[in-house]
Design a protein around this motif. Structure first.
Motif, PDB file in Angstrom:
ATOM      1  N   TYR A 196       0.847  -1.192   0.000  1.00  0.00           N
ATOM      2  CA  TYR A 196       0.000   0.000   0.000  1.00  0.00           C
ATOM      3  C   TYR A 196       0.884   1.244   0.000  1.00  0.00           C
ATOM      4  N   ILE A 237      -4.509   9.393   1.619  1.00  0.00           N
ATOM      5  CA  ILE A 237      -4.625   8.656   0.364  1.00  0.00           C
ATOM      6  C   ILE A 237      -3.747   7.411   0.463  1.00  0.00           C
ATOM      7  N   VAL A 294      -3.236   3.703  -1.424  1.00  0.00           N
ATOM      8  CA  VAL A 294      -3.565   2.988  -2.654  1.00  0.00           C
ATOM      9  C   VAL A 294      -2.847   1.645  -2.670  1.00  0.00           C
ATOM     10  N   ARG A 337      -8.222   3.912  -9.040  1.00  0.00           N
ATOM     11  CA  ARG A 337      -7.287   3.426  -8.021  1.00  0.00           C
ATOM     12  C   ARG A 337      -7.607   3.944  -6.624  1.00  0.00           C
ATOM     13  N   TYR A 338      -8.399   5.032  -6.537  1.00  0.00           N
ATOM     14  CA  TYR A 338      -8.706   5.605  -5.230  1.00  0.00           C
ATOM     15  C   TYR A 338      -9.990   6.415  -5.321  1.00  0.00           C
ATOM     16  N   TYR A 342     -12.721   8.732  -2.510  1.00  0.00           N
ATOM     17  CA  TYR A 342     -13.092   9.230  -1.184  1.00  0.00           C
ATOM     18  C   TYR A 342     -14.345  10.070  -1.361  1.00  0.00           C
TER      19      TYR A 342
END
Length: 187
Positions: free
Chosen positions: A27, A119, A121, A173-174, A176
């Motif tokens: 990660y 963040i 990932v 990929r991310y 929020y």
């Protein structure tokens, strides 16, 4: 001159992202940051060229930057100041740039970056490897092309309400928060 415009959230195209660290599970912690050119451009746009200045000085072995804005109403310069830290590549240039960016945070430029969510990932196995210089640590490979990722952001006031990115292959990929804009591009 409306100095409140200095504190308007940066456009996502003005924000850069870099890997801070990669843990043993693959990660990556990714940081959002601004370049000093973003501060110069914002000062030029809001205050005007020639109506702001910067100066650097050493105080107690630390490099400080002062940023001054000329206030037409009171016919005086108003100053903010902050200290910088060395960068890993160019120590003195890094300290000068960092102190300038920090002083500009005091003016409100990019302050919302402090409010970005953490963040984290999950990297693909070919995007990281063992770091031979730091036993037990991981480092990015050339396959991690974070500079090619496309980021999206939306705000409620100055707070991030939605943040997402797609990699160079268009894979999310991310994410929020919840997207509100119809096109999802945010700002």
């Amino acid at each position: 001159m409306d100095l409140s415009k200095l504190g308007e959230p940066l456009k996502i195209s003005q924000v850069d992202f870099r890997v801070q660290s990669i843990n043993g599970g693959g990660y990556a912690t990714i940081l959002a940051y601004k370049d000093a050119r973003v501060d110069m451009d914002r000062l030029d746009a809001v205050v005007g060229r020639g109506k702001w200045q910067r100066k650097h000085e050493i105080i107690g072995n630390q490099l400080f930057c002062s940023v001054g804005i000329y206030n037409e109403d009171i016919k005086e310069w108003i100053w903010v100041q902050d200290v910088g830290t060395e960068s890993n590549t160019e120590k003195e240039k890094g300290r000068a740039s960092d102190s300038f960016k920090r002083a500009c945070f005091n003016l409100g430029i990019g302050r919302e970056l402090y409010e970005y969510p953490q963040i984290s990932v999950k990297l693909n196995v070919d995007e990281y490897e063992d770091d031979p210089r730091n036993q037990g640590k991981k480092k990015a490979t050339w396959n991690l092309k974070i500079k090619e990722w496309r980021w999206y952001v939306e705000f409620e006031g100055a707070r991030v309400s939605y943040l997402a990115c797609k990699d160079q292959k268009g894979i999310i990929r991310y994410t929020y928060g919840t997207r509100k804009a119809a096109d999802g591009a945010g700002s």
